[in-house]
Design an enzyme around this catalytic site. Structure first.
Site, PDB file in Angstrom:
ATOM      1  N   ASP A 306       0.850  -1.455  -0.079  1.00 40.48           N
ATOM      2  CA  ASP A 306       0.183  -0.058  -0.169  1.00 40.48           C
ATOM      3  C   ASP A 306       1.016   1.295   0.185  1.00 40.48           C
ATOM      4  O   ASP A 306       1.639   1.085   0.389  1.00 40.48           O
ATOM      5  CB  ASP A 306      -0.886   0.101   1.227  1.00 40.48           C
ATOM      6  CG  ASP A 306      -2.172   1.211   0.788  1.00 40.48           C
ATOM      7  OD1 ASP A 306      -2.661   1.523   0.210  1.00 40.48           O
ATOM      8  OD2 ASP A 306      -2.337   1.607   1.967  1.00 40.48           O
ATOM      9  N   GLU A 309       1.724   4.761  -4.123  1.00 38.16           N
ATOM     10  CA  GLU A 309       1.961   6.072  -5.686  1.00 38.16           C
ATOM     11  C   GLU A 309       3.370   6.920  -5.896  1.00 38.16           C
ATOM     12  O   GLU A 309       3.628   7.095  -6.391  1.00 38.16           O
ATOM     13  CB  GLU A 309       0.891   6.645  -5.155  1.00 38.16           C
ATOM     14  CG  GLU A 309      -0.855   6.397  -5.384  1.00 38.16           C
ATOM     15  CD  GLU A 309      -0.812   5.495  -4.140  1.00 38.16           C
ATOM     16  OE1 GLU A 309      -0.506   5.982  -3.050  1.00 38.16           O
ATOM     17  OE2 GLU A 309      -1.879   4.376  -4.477  1.00 38.16           O
ATOM     18  N   ASP A 403      -9.683   3.362  -2.163  1.00 39.11           N
ATOM     19  CA  ASP A 403     -10.545   3.478  -1.072  1.00 39.11           C
ATOM     20  C   ASP A 403     -11.640   3.868  -1.835  1.00 39.11           C
ATOM     21  O   ASP A 403     -11.828   5.276  -1.538  1.00 39.11           O
ATOM     22  CB  ASP A 403     -10.198   4.872  -0.546  1.00 39.11           C
ATOM     23  CG  ASP A 403      -8.346   4.478   0.271  1.00 39.11           C
ATOM     24  OD1 ASP A 403      -8.132   2.970   0.494  1.00 39.11           O
ATOM     25  OD2 ASP A 403      -7.855   5.106   1.258  1.00 39.11           O
TER      26      ASP A 403
END
Ligand code: GLC
Length: 643
Positions: A306, A309, A403
């Protein structure tokens, strides 16, 4: 046939693995230099449909939208959200002229597809880009050629197709035991439980909070014996923490991204200030991959990566949390400021490259690092899915779509995103079932589960700020048990179709348009999907609906699962209203085809993939069958079943 056309240099993305010839002049598009990049333009016909672009908002048909490939951590998934967590720059234009195009660049690129009714595709690659043009007989053939060119999909173990429960907020081993026990008590299947950041010591990767999980190894073993695996989260940033060996080694060996002064760049994520591993360096990737030994030694066989990015809450250069609009760039809606992404560098083959120029492959390279590490550490297939991605990462792991929130609209977007993800290689994917943000109603969770039974990754996940979203928390448990048990009944089909698709460069989920290209209505259907070669899914996507209208391009077998048995009947081509009570699932088997269904079970340990019955009007099914974990997967594992 693939041909490539180069418009300026860029760092290697690793997306395309096939050898592709270079062409002389790019057909279909005009190409004009603009700044450091190139602008491409192609007119669209009235009835042209544009498929693809992977993880993007809007529908299966991308017309009318503006899509900015710039990996972004942003939980607001409105339809006009230009950027999500991945960059998947491949689309297929299907119409008067049919072709596919992949714009391979690690930098930002903007796709405007009939945006504001412009009647054209307008693409601005801000830096160097290689365009791969794919020509073929039809959209399906083009997608398959593209999949063959980008290399075989990651192959998960059978257990990865089971139902997973997750929540940001499981804090102790007691929490974990309770979730498993309550699923069991409710008589509902459960395959794995995800451990979110609270399992760690102060959110530091490769650590366990000893107070909350005094014997993680024992817990992993105990749960596995009960048929429930544990899947820890791993974040991209390494906390700045002297004496932590991972941190110390990363600093010493120069494995972290550098700031503008040549020092290790500092950015805050969950653990506070961190350094980002320079995943573009082969040595740093190898080092990061090696760290997963910490987890494999504890017995873990599944992981979710996670914040890659990479997400930045604030940085050494932007120390206050000014929020979304602070970057002053109308293109950007993410949490980090764009200037942060211009403030650190990577070492690409000895050359310092600004993160800005390679932003979109950071997460993909993290997936590659973990996957290659895990291949060495484990002797069997493992579960791995990531939030950020770029085409090419599909060879190393799956993805989840980030999300989202608990609304029917998000469920619809889960449906429309799946075929695009498949076209871009991400066969193993799925959304947070029930929605991440917001409180999920009983009705929404049931309808969402009824769609997720068809997606390879089927995981219920939600945030710490919402109501508990486990199936056993809701009244009327029988309805939840019904849908979860359907997943396990369908696994012989789902697993077989996934493996066949992965091994033969095919899609696992595709739009109806790909199978019925001459059916004008099917070409535009956005709320039905083909799952594998035989099954058509038509999920209920509206709040309060008693059922839905279903359009069938040909006569099919209607299958109704009512929690106990499959009721089948033949239905003609055309449209009809189908009643679907909560807790039931209605799907269709295509003409002349069939699907194997099994007896089900409480987890994949209990199911027997070879003990199946064939449903549908066809007489044969070719099943992919293996032990569900060995690495050697090939067409040798196919067997023909007859009625
Ligand atoms: C990110 C992830 C989410 C996770 C949370 C806490 O928002 O997308 O899935 O629960 O971080 O780790």
């Amino acid at each position: 046939m693939l041909t490539k056309y180069c418009f300026g240099a860029h760092a290697e993305t690793g997306a395309v693995t096939a050898a592709v010839k270079e062409g002389e002049a790019l057909p279909y598009f005009s190409a004009v230099k603009e700044g450091t990049g190139t602008r491409f333009c192609c007119p669209l016909g009235e009835d042209d449909v544009v498929f693809g672009l992977g993880e993007t908002m809007r529908g299966i048909d991308k017309r009318g939208g503006r899509y900015v490939s710039f990996n972004t951590d942003n939980p607001h998934h409105e339809d006009d959200m230009p950027s999500l967590y991945g960059s998947h720059n491949f689309f297929i234009l299907d119409g008067e002229r049919t072709f596919g195009a992949f714009f391979d660049t690690p930098a930002r690129i903007i796709f405007e597809i009939d945006y504001e009714g412009s009647g054209k595709i307008d693409i601005l690659a801000e830096q160097g880009v290689t365009v791969y043009l794919v020509e073929g007989e039809n959209a399906n053939d083009i997608a398959r050629q593209f999949l063959a060119a980008i290399g075989r999909s990651y192959l998960p173990p059978l257990w990865a197709f089971g139902f997973g429960q997750s929540r940001w907020g499981y804090k102790t081993e007691k929490d974990v035991r309770k979730i498993a026990a309550r699923y069991k008590k409710a008589g509902m299947p459960l395959e794995y439980i995800c451990l979110d950041i609270d399992y760690m010591d102060r959110y530091i990767d490769f650590t366990v909070n000893k107070k909350r999980f005094p014997d993680m190894k024992g817990l992993v073993k105990e749960m596995k014996a009960r048929g429930v695996r544990l899947v820890p989260i791993v974040d991209a940033g390494i906390k700045i923490e002297p004496h932590n060996p991972v941190y110390e080694e990363g600093v010493k060996e120069g494995y972290f991204c550098k700031n503008l002064e040549g020092k290790d760049f500092q950015a805050a994520v969950w653990p506070g200030m961190t350094h980002f591993p320079d995943f573009l360096q082969a040595k740093a990737r190898e080092w990061f991959g090696r760290q997963y030994k910490f987890y494999t030694d504890l017995g873990f066989e599944g992981f979710w990566n996670d914040m890659n990015e990479p997400a930045i809450f604030y940085s050494e250069y932007n120390t206050s949390r000014l929020g979304d609009k602070s970057c002053g760039d109308p293109l950007y809606k993410g949490g980090a400021r764009l200037s942060d992404y211009k403030s650190f560098t990577h070492n690409v083959d000895g050359k310092m490259v600004s993160h800005w120029d390679v932003h979109n492959i950071f997460g993909a390279k993290m997936t590659e690092a973990s996957s290659e590490g895990l291949e060495k550490l484990l002797d069997k297939r493992f579960l791995l899915f990531s939030r950020s991605s770029y085409i090419g990462a599909h060879r190393y792991g799956g993805i989840w779509t980030g999300d989202n929130s608990s609304t029917f609209h998000m469920l619809r977007r889960n449906v429309t995103m799946m075929p695009g993800l498949n076209m871009c290689g991400f066969l193993f994917s799925g959304a947070d079932t029930g929605g991440f943000g917001g409180n999920c109603s009983r009705e929404l969770l049931l309808r969402w589960l009824a769609f997720s039974v068809f997606t390879p990754l089927m995981r219920d996940h939600t945030t710490i700020f919402t109501r508990h979203q486990e199936c056993f928390r809701y009244r009327g448990k029988r309805d939840f048990g019904s849908i979860l048990s359907l997943r396990y009944r369908l696994l012989p089909y789902i697993y077989s179709e996934f493996m066949k698709a992965a091994l033969s460069s095919d899609l696992y989920i595709r739009p109806l348009a790909f199978a019925y290209p001459k059916d004008a209505r099917a070409r535009h259907i956005e709320d039905e999907l083909l799952v594998g070669d035989s099954l058509l899914a038509a999920p209920v996507l509206e709040k309060g609906a008693k059922g839905r209208k279903v359009y069938l391009p040909e006569e099919m077998t209607e299958v109704r699962w009512n929690g106990k048995e499959f009721l089948t009947r033949e239905v003609p081509q055309g449209e009809r209203f189908v009643t679907v009570p909560l807790g039931e699932v209605v799907f269709y088997i295509r003409k002349g085809k069939c699907i194997p269904v099994g007896k089900g079970g409480m987890n994949t340990k209990e199911i027997d993939l070879s003990d199946v019955t064939l449903l549908g009007g066809g007489s044969e099914y070719t099943q992919y069958l293996d032990d569900g974990f060995t690495r050697e997967c090939s067409a040798k594992n196919l067997r023909v079943l007859s009625k």
